[in-house]
Design a protein around this motif. Structure first.
Motif, mmCIF file in Angstrom:
data_model
loop_
_atom_site.group_PDB
_atom_site.id
_atom_site.type_symbol
_atom_site.label_atom_id
_atom_site.label_comp_id
_atom_site.label_asym_id
_atom_site.label_seq_id
_atom_site.Cartn_x
_atom_site.Cartn_y
_atom_site.Cartn_z
ATOM 1 N N ALA A 21 16.711 -1.005 -0.674
ATOM 2 C CA ALA A 21 15.456 -1.741 -0.492
ATOM 3 C C ALA A 21 14.287 -0.811 -0.218
ATOM 4 C CB ALA A 21 15.586 -2.766 0.636
ATOM 5 N N MET A 22 14.517 0.234 0.567
ATOM 6 C CA MET A 22 13.417 1.139 0.901
ATOM 7 C C MET A 22 12.997 2.011 -0.283
ATOM 8 S SD MET A 22 12.309 0.466 3.897
ATOM 9 C CE MET A 22 11.189 1.833 4.043
ATOM 10 N N ASP A 23 13.851 2.125 -1.259
ATOM 11 C CA ASP A 23 13.515 2.918 -2.442
ATOM 12 C C ASP A 23 13.086 2.058 -3.622
ATOM 13 O OD1 ASP A 23 14.121 5.351 -1.138
ATOM 14 O OD2 ASP A 23 16.257 5.004 -1.495
ATOM 15 N N ALA A 24 13.098 0.748 -3.442
ATOM 16 C CA ALA A 24 12.723 -0.170 -4.515
ATOM 17 C C ALA A 24 11.213 -0.127 -4.736
ATOM 18 C CB ALA A 24 13.175 -1.588 -4.170
ATOM 19 N N ILE A 28 0.837 -1.204 0.000
ATOM 20 C CA ILE A 28 0.000 0.000 0.000
ATOM 21 C C ILE A 28 0.873 1.256 0.000
ATOM 22 C CG2 ILE A 28 -1.616 1.393 1.375
ATOM 23 C CD1 ILE A 28 -2.885 -1.305 2.290
ATOM 24 N N GLY A 29 1.832 1.321 0.929
ATOM 25 C CA GLY A 29 2.697 2.497 1.019
ATOM 26 C C GLY A 29 3.517 2.726 -0.234
ATOM 27 N N THR A 30 4.039 1.644 -0.808
ATOM 28 C CA THR A 30 4.842 1.761 -2.028
ATOM 29 C C THR A 30 3.966 2.164 -3.211
ATOM 30 O OG1 THR A 30 6.399 0.121 -1.194
ATOM 31 C CG2 THR A 30 6.441 0.540 -3.553
ATOM 32 N N ALA A 31 2.797 1.545 -3.334
ATOM 33 C CA ALA A 31 1.881 1.858 -4.437
ATOM 34 C C ALA A 31 1.396 3.305 -4.381
ATOM 35 C CB ALA A 31 0.700 0.899 -4.433
ATOM 36 N N LEU A 32 1.215 3.828 -3.160
ATOM 37 C CA LEU A 32 0.750 5.206 -2.992
ATOM 38 C C LEU A 32 1.901 6.217 -2.994
ATOM 39 C CD1 LEU A 32 -2.031 4.670 -0.286
ATOM 40 C CD2 LEU A 32 -2.329 5.009 -2.760
ATOM 41 N N LEU A 33 3.115 5.714 -3.224
ATOM 42 C CA LEU A 33 4.326 6.543 -3.277
ATOM 43 C C LEU A 33 4.558 7.303 -1.966
ATOM 44 C CD1 LEU A 33 3.962 7.927 -6.925
ATOM 45 C CD2 LEU A 33 5.278 5.932 -6.150
ATOM 46 N N TRP A 34 4.199 6.676 -0.850
ATOM 47 C CA TRP A 34 4.466 7.266 0.448
ATOM 48 C C TRP A 34 5.961 7.214 0.725
ATOM 49 C CZ3 TRP A 34 0.423 4.816 4.293
ATOM 50 C CH2 TRP A 34 -0.854 5.284 3.976
ATOM 51 N N GLY A 35 6.384 7.992 1.648
ATOM 52 C CA GLY A 35 7.786 7.956 2.070
ATOM 53 C C GLY A 35 8.070 6.708 2.891
ATOM 54 N N ASN A 36 9.341 6.527 3.225
ATOM 55 C CA ASN A 36 9.753 5.333 3.958
ATOM 56 C C ASN A 36 9.123 5.235 5.346
ATOM 57 O OD1 ASN A 36 11.343 4.657 1.795
ATOM 58 N ND2 ASN A 36 13.227 5.449 2.690
ATOM 59 N N VAL A 37 9.111 6.318 6.085
ATOM 60 C CA VAL A 37 8.604 6.271 7.461
ATOM 61 C C VAL A 37 7.105 5.946 7.503
ATOM 62 C CG1 VAL A 37 8.256 7.587 9.597
ATOM 63 C CG2 VAL A 37 10.458 7.696 8.403
ATOM 64 N N PRO A 38 6.246 6.660 6.741
ATOM 65 C CA PRO A 38 4.821 6.304 6.809
ATOM 66 C C PRO A 38 4.546 4.880 6.310
ATOM 67 C CG PRO A 38 5.109 8.347 5.555
ATOM 68 C CD PRO A 38 6.467 7.855 5.920
ATOM 69 N N THR A 39 5.301 4.435 5.316
ATOM 70 C CA THR A 39 5.118 3.075 4.806
ATOM 71 C C THR A 39 5.475 2.051 5.880
ATOM 72 O OG1 THR A 39 5.526 3.744 2.530
ATOM 73 C CG2 THR A 39 5.851 1.414 3.034
ATOM 74 N N MET A 40 6.597 2.267 6.577
ATOM 75 C CA MET A 40 6.995 1.325 7.634
ATOM 76 C C MET A 40 6.023 1.359 8.810
ATOM 77 S SD MET A 40 11.138 1.371 7.678
ATOM 78 C CE MET A 40 11.450 -0.270 8.303
ATOM 79 N N VAL A 41 5.536 2.538 9.163
ATOM 80 C CA VAL A 41 4.569 2.644 10.262
ATOM 81 C C VAL A 41 3.300 1.867 9.911
ATOM 82 C CG1 VAL A 41 3.049 4.254 11.504
ATOM 83 C CG2 VAL A 41 5.478 4.798 11.206
ATOM 84 N N LEU A 42 2.811 2.041 8.678
ATOM 85 C CA LEU A 42 1.628 1.300 8.246
ATOM 86 C C LEU A 42 1.898 -0.200 8.254
ATOM 87 C CD1 LEU A 42 -1.252 1.197 7.068
ATOM 88 C CD2 LEU A 42 -0.199 1.391 4.782
ATOM 89 N N ALA A 43 3.029 -0.617 7.725
ATOM 90 C CA ALA A 43 3.367 -2.039 7.652
ATOM 91 C C ALA A 43 3.476 -2.658 9.051
ATOM 92 C CB ALA A 43 4.672 -2.236 6.880
ATOM 93 N N ILE A 44 4.119 -1.966 9.964
ATOM 94 C CA ILE A 44 4.266 -2.479 11.328
ATOM 95 C C ILE A 44 2.908 -2.524 12.039
ATOM 96 C CG2 ILE A 44 5.250 -1.984 13.608
ATOM 97 C CD1 ILE A 44 7.737 -0.861 12.035
#
Length: 181
Positions: A135-138, A65-81
């Motif tokens: 990896a976080m920018d992939a 979701i975070g990668t598809a929505l082009l979110w930054g690393n921190v919000p993507t990791m927060v959502l994933a966790i």
């Protein structure tokens, strides 16, 4: 508790011993002299795989979701966790609800059973992802994205399994769930 069987050479069934809480120990939870239970590696692997399944679903969903929505690393990791904890807890929650616990009791069991396991797993997995160069920018179509994510799960499994074995052997973690099966 009578330990005379330990000294007479007669055989006995470890599963019939009771733990400190007065519950019978599960068959794969050996009770040692003094009444302390020790978890088998098989039990620890099952508990870790159970936890990993919920974590993986939530983490992959959050990363996608975070990668598809082009979110930054921190919000993507927060959502994933956050989703990893949500799905991890939900697997245990539904199992103990089916066993007949009311919602509040089931929530308490899920929190007691899974918090440490999920936290260790998420810390290890996310550290590997964060420390893997690029990896976080992939993107979702990059092999590096999936290699870091799945590799992180593998390492997290290897580190979390002994943690779960130690906790179960002390009546904590997934041992709490066994009292309700």
């Amino acid at each position: 508790m009578d330990h005379s069987a330990h000294h007479t050479g007669t055989t006995h069934d470890h599963a019939t011993h009771t733990t400190h809480a007065g519950h019978h120990a599960p068959a794969d939870l050996a009770v040692h002299e003094g009444g302390h239970a020790g978890a088998s590696w098989g039990m620890a692997v099952k508990a870790t795989l159970h936890c990993l399944t919920g974590c993986a679903i939530g983490e992959i969903l959050g990363m996608v979701i975070g990668t598809a929505l082009l979110w930054g690393n921190v919000p993507t990791m927060v959502l994933a966790i956050g989703l990893a904890f949500l799905f991890g807890y939900s697997f245990t929650l539904f199992a103990v609800l089916r066993a007949g616990l009311d919602l509040m009791a089931a929530i308490k069991v899920a929190l007691a059973a899974d918090t440490v396991s999920i936290a260790v797993m998420e810390f290890v997995d996310n550290a590997i992802i964060a420390l893997t160069p690029g990896a976080m920018d992939a993107h979702l179509s990059d092999g590096l994205f999936w290699a870091a994510l799945l590799g992180g799960f593998g390492v997290a499994f290897l580190i979390t399994t002994p943690v779960n074995k130690w906790m179960i052997g002390r009546g904590k973690g997934h041992a709490v769930v066994h009292a309700h099966h």
